[in-house]
Scaffold this motif. Sequence first.
Motif, mmCIF file in Angstrom:
data_model
loop_
_atom_site.group_PDB
_atom_site.id
_atom_site.type_symbol
_atom_site.label_atom_id
_atom_site.label_comp_id
_atom_site.label_asym_id
_atom_site.label_seq_id
_atom_site.Cartn_x
_atom_site.Cartn_y
_atom_site.Cartn_z
ATOM 1 N N HIS A 127 33.459 41.019 51.074
ATOM 2 C CA HIS A 127 34.488 41.208 50.301
ATOM 3 C C HIS A 127 34.619 40.274 49.025
ATOM 4 C CE1 HIS A 127 35.249 37.626 52.716
ATOM 5 N NE2 HIS A 127 36.228 37.246 51.936
ATOM 6 N N GLN A 128 35.458 40.427 47.980
ATOM 7 C CA GLN A 128 36.026 39.615 46.955
ATOM 8 C C GLN A 128 37.403 39.315 47.097
ATOM 9 O OE1 GLN A 128 34.369 42.863 44.266
ATOM 10 N NE2 GLN A 128 33.693 41.345 43.021
ATOM 11 N N ASP A 129 37.374 37.915 47.009
ATOM 12 C CA ASP A 129 38.901 37.282 47.261
ATOM 13 C C ASP A 129 39.956 37.946 46.221
ATOM 14 O OD1 ASP A 129 37.784 35.798 49.160
ATOM 15 O OD2 ASP A 129 37.572 34.016 47.870
ATOM 16 N N CYS A 130 39.415 38.454 44.960
ATOM 17 C CA CYS A 130 40.160 38.998 43.894
ATOM 18 C C CYS A 130 41.087 40.002 44.255
ATOM 19 C CB CYS A 130 39.436 39.188 42.788
ATOM 20 S SG CYS A 130 38.072 40.539 42.904
ATOM 21 N N LEU A 131 40.448 40.900 45.150
ATOM 22 C CA LEU A 131 41.192 42.069 45.616
ATOM 23 C C LEU A 131 42.544 41.724 46.085
ATOM 24 C CD1 LEU A 131 41.044 44.967 46.109
ATOM 25 C CD2 LEU A 131 39.922 44.707 48.457
ATOM 26 N N TYR A 132 42.597 40.465 46.759
ATOM 27 C CA TYR A 132 44.001 40.136 47.349
ATOM 28 C C TYR A 132 44.872 39.241 46.741
ATOM 29 C CZ TYR A 132 40.817 41.785 50.876
ATOM 30 O OH TYR A 132 39.800 42.471 51.661
ATOM 31 N N ILE A 133 44.524 38.938 45.619
ATOM 32 C CA ILE A 133 45.077 37.574 44.695
ATOM 33 C C ILE A 133 46.088 38.301 43.520
ATOM 34 C CG2 ILE A 133 45.077 35.888 43.361
ATOM 35 C CD1 ILE A 133 42.282 34.867 45.183
ATOM 36 N N LEU A 151 46.967 37.503 40.530
ATOM 37 C CA LEU A 151 47.088 37.001 39.427
ATOM 38 C C LEU A 151 46.202 37.724 38.269
ATOM 39 C CD1 LEU A 151 46.274 33.415 40.703
ATOM 40 C CD2 LEU A 151 48.610 34.255 39.966
ATOM 41 N N ASN A 152 46.372 37.417 36.986
ATOM 42 C CA ASN A 152 45.687 38.235 35.999
ATOM 43 C C ASN A 152 44.762 37.559 35.456
ATOM 44 O OD1 ASN A 152 47.048 36.106 34.513
ATOM 45 N ND2 ASN A 152 47.891 37.322 32.995
ATOM 46 N N THR A 153 43.919 36.779 36.203
ATOM 47 C CA THR A 153 43.000 35.816 35.745
ATOM 48 C C THR A 153 41.739 35.925 36.625
ATOM 49 O OG1 THR A 153 42.319 33.627 34.913
ATOM 50 C CG2 THR A 153 43.879 33.817 37.050
ATOM 51 N N ASP A 154 40.712 35.611 36.254
ATOM 52 C CA ASP A 154 39.300 35.672 36.893
ATOM 53 C C ASP A 154 38.886 34.233 37.060
ATOM 54 O OD1 ASP A 154 38.581 34.858 34.451
ATOM 55 O OD2 ASP A 154 36.790 36.350 34.481
ATOM 56 N N ASP A 214 45.777 26.685 35.560
ATOM 57 C CA ASP A 214 47.072 26.476 35.057
ATOM 58 C C ASP A 214 47.387 27.438 33.757
ATOM 59 O OD1 ASP A 214 49.748 25.850 34.974
ATOM 60 O OD2 ASP A 214 49.119 23.928 33.670
ATOM 61 N N GLY A 215 48.435 28.040 33.842
ATOM 62 C CA GLY A 215 48.622 28.935 32.893
ATOM 63 C C GLY A 215 48.709 30.340 33.005
ATOM 64 N N ALA A 216 47.911 30.909 34.171
ATOM 65 C CA ALA A 216 47.785 32.238 34.648
ATOM 66 C C ALA A 216 49.157 32.980 34.878
ATOM 67 C CB ALA A 216 47.002 32.395 36.114
ATOM 68 N N ARG A 217 49.349 34.121 34.764
ATOM 69 C CA ARG A 217 50.634 35.004 35.222
ATOM 70 C C ARG A 217 50.291 35.896 36.186
ATOM 71 N NH1 ARG A 217 54.331 34.622 31.105
ATOM 72 N NH2 ARG A 217 53.702 33.136 29.351
ATOM 73 N N ILE A 218 51.462 36.084 36.899
ATOM 74 C CA ILE A 218 51.336 37.128 37.985
ATOM 75 C C ILE A 218 50.856 38.502 37.407
ATOM 76 C CG2 ILE A 218 52.738 38.564 39.583
ATOM 77 C CD1 ILE A 218 52.426 35.379 40.231
ATOM 78 N N GLY A 219 49.981 39.124 37.998
ATOM 79 C CA GLY A 219 49.306 40.512 37.654
ATOM 80 C C GLY A 219 50.023 41.822 38.109
ATOM 81 N N GLU A 220 49.145 42.851 37.924
ATOM 82 C CA GLU A 220 49.638 44.054 38.503
ATOM 83 C C GLU A 220 49.609 43.931 39.970
ATOM 84 O OE1 GLU A 220 51.091 46.620 36.848
ATOM 85 O OE2 GLU A 220 51.049 46.059 34.628
ATOM 86 N N PRO A 221 50.281 44.497 40.668
ATOM 87 C CA PRO A 221 50.154 44.746 42.052
ATOM 88 C C PRO A 221 48.886 45.577 42.413
ATOM 89 C CG PRO A 221 52.078 46.047 41.532
ATOM 90 C CD PRO A 221 51.696 45.450 40.609
ATOM 91 N N GLU A 222 48.539 46.739 41.575
ATOM 92 C CA GLU A 222 47.439 47.382 41.855
ATOM 93 C C GLU A 222 46.653 47.399 40.368
ATOM 94 O OE1 GLU A 222 48.259 51.348 43.438
ATOM 95 O OE2 GLU A 222 50.114 51.192 43.044
ATOM 96 N N ASN A 223 45.654 46.537 40.188
ATOM 97 C CA ASN A 223 44.914 46.450 38.937
ATOM 98 C C ASN A 223 43.393 46.651 39.545
ATOM 99 O OD1 ASN A 223 44.543 44.006 40.308
ATOM 100 N ND2 ASN A 223 44.951 42.670 38.168
ATOM 101 N N PHE A 224 43.193 47.184 40.801
ATOM 102 C CA PHE A 224 41.811 47.837 41.056
ATOM 103 C C PHE A 224 42.098 49.096 41.624
ATOM 104 C CE2 PHE A 224 41.434 43.126 42.011
ATOM 105 C CZ PHE A 224 40.616 42.629 41.021
ATOM 106 N N TYR A 225 41.261 50.043 41.339
ATOM 107 C CA TYR A 225 41.570 51.380 41.533
ATOM 108 C C TYR A 225 40.508 51.704 42.531
ATOM 109 C CZ TYR A 225 44.216 51.277 37.475
ATOM 110 O OH TYR A 225 45.061 50.921 36.473
ATOM 111 N N ARG A 280 55.945 40.512 37.942
ATOM 112 C CA ARG A 280 54.679 40.703 37.119
ATOM 113 C C ARG A 280 55.190 40.076 35.507
ATOM 114 N NH1 ARG A 280 53.974 44.736 33.725
ATOM 115 N NH2 ARG A 280 55.721 46.027 34.509
ATOM 116 N N GLY A 281 54.133 39.375 35.256
ATOM 117 C CA GLY A 281 53.959 38.813 33.998
ATOM 118 C C GLY A 281 54.641 37.284 33.753
ATOM 119 N N ASP A 282 55.356 37.016 35.013
ATOM 120 C CA ASP A 282 55.675 35.446 34.814
ATOM 121 C C ASP A 282 54.825 34.603 35.043
ATOM 122 O OD1 ASP A 282 58.297 36.580 34.821
ATOM 123 O OD2 ASP A 282 58.912 36.297 37.088
#
Length: 301
Positions: free
Chosen positions: A140-146, A148-151, A247-258, A284-286
């Motif tokens: 798995h990749q942890d990014c799938l569950y997080i 946030l709008n950042t890598d 620090d400075g990352a924002r809340i991302g889309e709930p579905e940004n992996f398709y 989202r965006g905060d």
Amino acid sequence: MNKQTLNSKEHLVGVLEVENLPELSHRCSLSPAQVEQYRQDGHLVVPQALAPADVTAYRPFLVEAANRELAKLNDCERAVGTSGSRFVYDLREVHQAVWRFITSFAIAKIAAELLEVDSVRLLHYNCFFKPPQGLGTPWHQDCLYIPLNTDKVIAAWIPLVELSPDMGPLTFASGSHRSGFCEFANNNQYSPEQIAQMLQERGLRLTSVGSMAVGDVSFHSSFTLHSAPKNFSNRMREVIAISYYADGARIGEPENFYLSSSQALQSVKYREHFLKEYFSGLQRGDLAGSPTNPVVYQKNK
């Protein structure tokens, strides 16, 4: 053991030090070669990043927290060492010793250096206690569950006991973080062996952390594919994982992996649960910051 409820920024700042526990000291500075290795591979083991005696001193508190939460899991989840559908470690109510460990400057500084940022926030922590003969952890990749709008997200994997290669250490697909999201490795259509073969066919080297001593810490990017085999030993694999983000990352889309698989819905629900548990009230965006996600390292401070 006393617990302290953490429900405001002031409360977090005012957490009392636990008597007789050592201050987790910063023991090493990364070399340019180590930073470059992380940049290329997406993972890095830092030997003796923590003093073994310090880890041993905090271990009873971390084990108590892990055992309390593991008791809430079902038999299958306990066999893997974690839940695949929910988070059980609440940052709003945590023992003072546990809070002090997971907000350690010593670990966070290395995380910031590997992310190549000036400041990082605490994302969350988990206890990955895999019992003797416990099941393997899927790729798995942890990014799938997080959400946030950042890598710029990194996990520190910290053994509380000496780990041997038969205890289910992490295996990474080195360099996979540079390929972005990998759908075939994040769904349940293929066996771990099939996924490993597909990764190797794509030119990715599979790397196990192998043995780890107490004090060693393994770091990996949220985009680095990883798994863990079965614990073939007769000992509990005791591991704490602490995650950080820039620090400075924002809340991302709930579905940004398709995802085309049935896991898509589960992943969205997991992200929504993550948002509710760790970023309560944010949209989202905060800016992704809350009392339970404090800045734990800032350069030159």
